[in-house]
Design a protein around this motif. Structure first.
Motif, PDB file in Angstrom:
ATOM      1  N   ARG A 406       0.819  -1.210   0.000  1.00 49.62           N
ATOM      2  CA  ARG A 406       0.000   0.000   0.000  1.00 49.62           C
ATOM      3  C   ARG A 406       0.851   1.257   0.000  1.00 49.62           C
ATOM      4  O   ARG A 406       0.503   2.263  -0.634  1.00 49.62           O
ATOM      5  N   GLU A 407       1.984   1.224   0.698  1.00 50.37           N
ATOM      6  CA  GLU A 407       2.839   2.410   0.783  1.00 50.37           C
ATOM      7  C   GLU A 407       3.326   2.852  -0.589  1.00 50.37           C
ATOM      8  O   GLU A 407       3.553   4.039  -0.824  1.00 50.37           O
ATOM      9  N   LYS A 408       3.482   1.901  -1.509  1.00 47.30           N
ATOM     10  CA  LYS A 408       3.904   2.273  -2.867  1.00 47.30           C
ATOM     11  C   LYS A 408       2.838   3.112  -3.561  1.00 47.30           C
ATOM     12  O   LYS A 408       3.161   4.022  -4.333  1.00 47.30           O
ATOM     13  N   VAL A 409       1.580   2.802  -3.290  1.00 47.28           N
ATOM     14  CA  VAL A 409       0.486   3.586  -3.871  1.00 47.28           C
ATOM     15  C   VAL A 409       0.511   4.998  -3.287  1.00 47.28           C
ATOM     16  O   VAL A 409       0.356   5.991  -4.004  1.00 47.28           O
ATOM     17  N   ILE A 410       0.721   5.093  -1.978  1.00 45.27           N
ATOM     18  CA  ILE A 410       0.780   6.412  -1.333  1.00 45.27           C
ATOM     19  C   ILE A 410       1.962   7.207  -1.871  1.00 45.27           C
ATOM     20  O   ILE A 410       1.854   8.414  -2.143  1.00 45.27           O
ATOM     21  N   GLU A 411       3.113   6.551  -2.054  1.00 44.27           N
ATOM     22  CA  GLU A 411       4.274   7.233  -2.632  1.00 44.27           C
ATOM     23  C   GLU A 411       3.948   7.771  -4.018  1.00 44.27           C
ATOM     24  O   GLU A 411       4.362   8.882  -4.386  1.00 44.27           O
ATOM     25  N   TYR A 412       3.207   6.989  -4.799  1.00 43.98           N
ATOM     26  CA  TYR A 412       2.823   7.429  -6.141  1.00 43.98           C
ATOM     27  C   TYR A 412       1.949   8.683  -6.075  1.00 43.98           C
ATOM     28  O   TYR A 412       2.114   9.600  -6.881  1.00 43.98           O
ATOM     29  N   VAL A 413       1.039   8.730  -5.109  1.00 38.96           N
ATOM     30  CA  VAL A 413       0.179   9.906  -4.961  1.00 38.96           C
ATOM     31  C   VAL A 413       1.029  11.148  -4.688  1.00 38.96           C
ATOM     32  O   VAL A 413       0.816  12.215  -5.282  1.00 38.96           O
ATOM     33  N   PHE A 414       2.018  11.019  -3.809  1.00 39.92           N
ATOM     34  CA  PHE A 414       2.894  12.150  -3.499  1.00 39.92           C
ATOM     35  C   PHE A 414       3.666  12.596  -4.744  1.00 39.92           C
ATOM     36  O   PHE A 414       3.803  13.790  -5.007  1.00 39.92           O
ATOM     37  N   TYR A 417       1.059  14.263  -7.459  1.00 37.81           N
ATOM     38  CA  TYR A 417       0.369  15.528  -7.188  1.00 37.81           C
ATOM     39  C   TYR A 417       1.215  16.531  -6.408  1.00 37.81           C
ATOM     40  O   TYR A 417       0.798  17.665  -6.222  1.00 37.81           O
ATOM     41  N   GLY A 418       2.395  16.109  -5.964  1.00 35.86           N
ATOM     42  CA  GLY A 418       3.287  17.028  -5.274  1.00 35.86           C
ATOM     43  C   GLY A 418       3.247  16.862  -3.772  1.00 35.86           C
ATOM     44  O   GLY A 418       2.166  16.814  -3.170  1.00 35.86           O
ATOM     45  N   ALA A 419       4.418  16.782  -3.150  1.00 36.27           N
ATOM     46  CA  ALA A 419       4.502  16.550  -1.710  1.00 36.27           C
ATOM     47  C   ALA A 419       3.872  17.674  -0.906  1.00 36.27           C
ATOM     48  O   ALA A 419       3.451  17.463   0.235  1.00 36.27           O
ATOM     49  N   PRO A 516      -0.954  24.220  -2.537  1.00 35.52           N
ATOM     50  CA  PRO A 516      -0.259  23.775  -1.324  1.00 35.52           C
ATOM     51  C   PRO A 516      -1.223  23.658  -0.148  1.00 35.52           C
ATOM     52  O   PRO A 516      -2.046  24.537   0.098  1.00 35.52           O
ATOM     53  N   LEU A 517      -1.116  22.562   0.575  1.00 32.39           N
ATOM     54  CA  LEU A 517      -2.090  22.228   1.617  1.00 32.39           C
ATOM     55  C   LEU A 517      -2.195  23.274   2.713  1.00 32.39           C
ATOM     56  O   LEU A 517      -3.257  23.460   3.310  1.00 32.39           O
ATOM     57  N   THR A 518      -1.089  23.965   2.979  1.00 28.76           N
ATOM     58  CA  THR A 518      -1.122  24.917   4.089  1.00 28.76           C
ATOM     59  C   THR A 518      -1.994  26.135   3.794  1.00 28.76           C
ATOM     60  O   THR A 518      -2.189  26.972   4.667  1.00 28.76           O
ATOM     61  N   ARG A 519      -2.539  26.235   2.576  1.00 28.90           N
ATOM     62  CA  ARG A 519      -3.546  27.265   2.302  1.00 28.90           C
ATOM     63  C   ARG A 519      -4.905  26.858   2.858  1.00 28.90           C
ATOM     64  O   ARG A 519      -5.821  27.678   2.967  1.00 28.90           O
ATOM     65  N   PHE A 520      -5.046  25.567   3.195  1.00 32.19           N
ATOM     66  CA  PHE A 520      -6.341  25.057   3.645  1.00 32.19           C
ATOM     67  C   PHE A 520      -6.304  24.479   5.055  1.00 32.19           C
ATOM     68  O   PHE A 520      -7.265  24.611   5.809  1.00 32.19           O
ATOM     69  N   VAL A 521      -5.204  23.815   5.402  1.00 38.37           N
ATOM     70  CA  VAL A 521      -5.105  23.141   6.704  1.00 38.37           C
ATOM     71  C   VAL A 521      -3.676  23.252   7.233  1.00 38.37           C
ATOM     72  O   VAL A 521      -2.728  23.304   6.444  1.00 38.37           O
ATOM     73  N   PRO A 522      -3.506  23.280   8.551  1.00 33.31           N
ATOM     74  CA  PRO A 522      -2.151  23.196   9.112  1.00 33.31           C
ATOM     75  C   PRO A 522      -1.663  21.752   9.087  1.00 33.31           C
ATOM     76  O   PRO A 522      -2.459  20.808   9.145  1.00 33.31           O
ATOM     77  N   LEU A 523      -0.363  21.577   9.019  1.00 29.59           N
ATOM     78  CA  LEU A 523       0.240  20.244   8.975  1.00 29.59           C
ATOM     79  C   LEU A 523       1.085  20.021  10.227  1.00 29.59           C
ATOM     80  O   LEU A 523       1.482  20.968  10.907  1.00 29.59           O
ATOM     81  N   HIS A 524       1.355  18.769  10.504  1.00 30.64           N
ATOM     82  CA  HIS A 524       2.293  18.448  11.587  1.00 30.64           C
ATOM     83  C   HIS A 524       3.037  17.175  11.213  1.00 30.64           C
ATOM     84  O   HIS A 524       2.694  16.493  10.251  1.00 30.64           O
ATOM     85  N   ASP A 528       6.542   9.007  13.787  1.00 33.07           N
ATOM     86  CA  ASP A 528       7.299   8.218  12.806  1.00 33.07           C
ATOM     87  C   ASP A 528       7.815   9.061  11.641  1.00 33.07           C
ATOM     88  O   ASP A 528       8.351   8.532  10.671  1.00 33.07           O
ATOM     89  N   GLY A 529       7.641  10.386  11.720  1.00 31.35           N
ATOM     90  CA  GLY A 529       8.136  11.271  10.674  1.00 31.35           C
ATOM     91  C   GLY A 529       7.139  11.586   9.588  1.00 31.35           C
ATOM     92  O   GLY A 529       7.405  12.413   8.712  1.00 31.35           O
ATOM     93  N   THR A 530       5.971  10.948   9.626  1.00 33.41           N
ATOM     94  CA  THR A 530       4.951  11.181   8.611  1.00 33.41           C
ATOM     95  C   THR A 530       4.372  12.582   8.746  1.00 33.41           C
ATOM     96  O   THR A 530       4.073  13.041   9.851  1.00 33.41           O
ATOM     97  N   VAL A 531       4.198  13.271   7.622  1.00 35.42           N
ATOM     98  CA  VAL A 531       3.534  14.567   7.620  1.00 35.42           C
ATOM     99  C   VAL A 531       2.038  14.342   7.432  1.00 35.42           C
ATOM    100  O   VAL A 531       1.613  13.631   6.518  1.00 35.42           O
ATOM    101  N   ALA A 532       1.249  14.929   8.306  1.00 43.17           N
ATOM    102  CA  ALA A 532      -0.200  14.747   8.261  1.00 43.17           C
ATOM    103  C   ALA A 532      -0.885  16.073   8.538  1.00 43.17           C
ATOM    104  O   ALA A 532      -0.277  17.014   9.064  1.00 43.17           O
ATOM    105  N   THR A 533      -2.147  16.145   8.183  1.00 41.47           N
ATOM    106  CA  THR A 533      -2.934  17.322   8.532  1.00 41.47           C
ATOM    107  C   THR A 533      -3.082  17.390  10.048  1.00 41.47           C
ATOM    108  O   THR A 533      -3.038  16.365  10.731  1.00 41.47           O
TER     109      THR A 533
END
Length: 718
Positions: A406-414, A417-419, A516-524, A528-533
């Motif tokens: 599944r992680e390969k699919v998530i990597e493809y999304v990044f 569409y851009g990290a 860019p996501l930070t125009r809509f939501v804050p990130l953290h 484990d190092g994952t960036v999430a909303t």
């Protein structure tokens, strides 16, 4: 005298703030306050929930954050130097300020994190537009220098912040919780205010709703720091004044400074931020030259239609055209292309994809695109249950992928569409009843065995609370009534259950934004190092962002490994999508209940049900899964269904017109699609209207059901 609290920590100042959002907003309304601010430590986790609670109570929301300012730059990380942080309260004055605040808070995690999410003065100067700053509590930079007796550096720091935010946008913060250090520096802050022409403002560092909640907040601090309440050398607030005081109480704290109280109202009036809900912000799929998303979707669908049906009948074409018209009218072609592209990528890279789940299986478009492998026409699945033209809402296609890949699919999304436009979604681990009891017991220093005995008496059921446990467990209730220590333990645990303990990532959800996501939501960034909303999936959806559930399913991993073993040992290539659904030996195995390891059919209860039902068709298996739910299992529906199938009870229909709808379930209304078809067939509902009725029934909304009842009766009579 009016006053507005501009410095407030909710439960999202994790294990520090004890002010539950709904409770603190309700209390502000009761006190007649016109507005209320949220300023959690370094995060904006609760902003959407806070905003909605304020709107619901008629209190103006002021959105902010108490950020941590690095002593040097956010890239410096020298121990015992750069971990000495300064607090600074930031309030969004307008939409620009809100976006700048989200950017700052996000960068604090993704670039400046060192023990805490940190910003620095360079970032503040670049992103100061639209922000109002308060100098903070005694941990603020100006206050810290004053406490150290360094007036020159305090003066310099105050001047720097005024320069960063502008003459009218920086305020010196006065607090008085009865603490000696506050009373020592408040006169100095007032002198600075006069000398530098920087206005002062009064705040109360709110961490809980009522004064008596101070003990609860102290317990939270102990849970956070791993200490016990009787530890002498631990973090504690030496005051019980950090509650939501009334304007009258604040006036009593600063009796000679009415202007610093009035200034809070002026600041709140300046803050004008409105969050938009229901307005969608969908990414555009990059289509080939000469195409629009709609035309490319149509081309792909017709190619898939020919693969699925050869030369399709006109009714099939009509259904496809209808779905395409609805999808185009609602503006969702790019959404379907995005999902199609992910499934295409997975299959081309040897990643097993599930056949489809949920209401998306009712879409012929999804079937033609290969997103699902279930023919909606063969099984009578309804498109309107998935995408209702009479109720504008984002479609929701949940897709299963091999758990290990599944992680390969998530990597493809990044990559696709851009990290900066893709992130996983936050979720919060909360203190459940048992965990709250154990944590509180440890903090109070109670013997482990005694606490464990109490915790074990709490039933192990989903969504269990202390209150429900006292009703369900006579032994627990007896202990509660007879033992004062147990009563105190449970009373405190009840106050803390449900409090967010830590942030993590949603098991499946990712969000894709058009900018860019930070125009809509804050990130953290989580452990484990994952960036999430910083917002949960509910908030992300309400803000109109595209949320997708990419689920990892171990069963697909097992199937994939099984196919590899068969290929290696027997040199046979098996296509699981073409396996027959009417294989007699398979049904014989199912009837014997030999289903250990079979997805959704392996529990002991399900195996017993298989032996009783004795499925003979694929439709029986579909019914079996639908029947094995709490509602049918406790209603007699399962027994009735089995008796009807085996001819022990005659099959009857509530109305002759319903026989075609209920025939495959022996006259039992089992599926939500059947509810929709009944409303359509008997009362002339459109399938869109029927879906509204289905939703209202499922969510138990009597006001909507009552409104549709007369419509149903009138249509049935006609």
């Amino acid at each position: 005298m009016s006053f507005v609290h501009l410095h407030l920590h909710t439960e999202y100042s994790l294990l520090d703030g004890a002010a539950r959002i709904k409770e603190v907003v309700r209390r502000a309304r009761e006190l007649g306050m016109p507005a209320l601010a949220v300023t959690d430590h370094g995060v904006m986790y609760g902003v959407v929930e806070f905003y909605q609670a304020c709107v619901g109570e008629g209190v103006k929301p002021v959105l902010g954050c108490e950020v941590y300012v690095a002593p040097r730059t956010a890239s410096d990380r020298t121990p015992k130097v750069d971990d000495n942080l300064y607090h600074l309260v930031l309030l969004a004055e307008n939409e620009t300020g809100y976006r700048n605040l989200m950017e700052l808070v996000s960068r604090g995690f993704t670039e400046g994190f060192y023990y805490k999410p940190r910003v620095d003065k360079l970032w503040l100067s670049r992103l100061s537009k639209g922000l109002i700053a308060l100098s903070g509590c005694t941990a603020g930079e100006v206050a810290t220098y004053l406490l150290n007796g360094d007036l020159d550096r305090a003066r310099q720091a105050a001047g720097t912040y005024r320069e960063i935010f502008g003459r009218d946008n920086f305020f010196l913060e006065l607090q008085d919780h009865g603490l000696e250090e506050q009373r020592r520096i408040n006169p100095e802050l007032l002198k600075l205010s006069e000398e530098l022409s920087i206005p002062a403002v009064a705040t109360n560092d709110v961490h809980y709703v009522n004064q008596e909640d101070a003990a609860i907040q102290d317990i939270l601090l102990c849970i956070q720091t791993g200490k016990m309440v009787n530890d002498t050398n631990r973090l504690r607030f030496h005051s019980d004044q950090l509650y939501l005081k009334s304007a009258r109480e604040m006036a009593a704290v600063f009796p000679e400074l009415p202007e610093v109280l009035a200034r809070t109202v002026e600041i709140a009036e300046r803050c004008q931020v409105s969050l938009s809900f229901g307005q969608y912000h969908l990414p555009a799929y990059p289509v080939p030259e000469g195409h629009t998303p709609a035309s490319y979707l149509r081309e792909l669908c017709y190619a898939g239609l020919r693969r699925r049906y050869g030369e399709p009948e006109q009714a099939v074409i009509d259904r496809l055209e209808y779905e395409l018209r609805v999808i185009e009218a609602m503006g969702y072609p790019s959404y379907f292309l995005i999902v199609w592209d992910l499934v295409r990528f997975a299959r081309e890279n040897g990643i097993l994809v599930g056949p489809g789940r949920g209401s998306a299986a009712g879409s012929l478009v999804a079937y033609c695109l290969g997103i699902t492998n279930i023919d909606p026409l063969r099984y009578g699945l309804l498109f309107e249950r998935f995408l209702n033209p009479e109720r504008v809402s984002l479609p929701d296609i949940d897709t299963d992928f091999c758990y290990e890949l599944r992680e390969k699919v998530i990597e493809y999304v990044f990559q696709r569409y851009g990290a900066d436009r893709v992130a996983q979604i936050a979720t919060f681990g909360t203190l459940a009843a048992r965990a709250a009891i154990r944590d509180v017991g440890r903090v109070l220093g109670l013997p482990y065995g005694d606490v464990d005995r109490v915790a074990r008496l709490v039933p192990s059921e989903p969504h269990m609370t202390v209150a429900r446990a006292l009703e369900a467990s006579p032994d627990l209730f007896e202990l509660y009534e007879s033992d004062l220590t147990v009563k105190r333990l449970l009373d405190i645990a009840a106050r803390l259950e449900g409090v967010p303990r830590h942030a993590s990532t949603h098991a499946a959800g990712i969000v894709i934004a058009p900018e860019p996501l930070t125009r809509f939501v804050p990130l953290h960034r989580v452990a484990d190092g994952t960036v999430a909303t910083q917002f949960t999936k509910e908030a992300v959806e309400e803000l109109g962002l595209l949320k997708m559930d990419l689920l990892g399913l171990r069963t697909l991993t097992v199937i994939g490994e099984t196919l590899k073993i068969i290929r290696r040992l027997h040199e046979v290539e098996i296509n699981i999508d073409s396996l027959p659904l009417d294989d007699p030996p398979t049904y014989a195995l199912l009837c014997r209940g030999e289903t250990a390891g079979v997805f959704q059919l392996e529990s002991s209860g399900m195996r017993n049900l298989l032996r009783e039902l004795k499925p003979s068709t694929f439709e029986d298996l579909v019914a079996l899964v639908a029947l094995y739910r709490p509602g049918p299992l406790g209603s007699g529906m399962v027994e009735d269904f089995i008796r009807r199938k085996h001819g022990k009870t005659p099959v009857v229909y509530p109305h002759p017109l319903l026989e075609p709808i209920l025939k495959e379930t022996y006259g039992v209304i089992l599926y939500q699609e059947q509810v929709m078809q009944i409303a359509s067939r008997l009362a002339g509902f459109s399938l869109g209207e029927a879906d509204l009725l289905r939703r209202a029934m499922g969510k138990k909304k009597p006001e909507i059901i009552s409104g549709l009842r007369s419509r149903f009766v009138e249509g049935a009579v006609a």
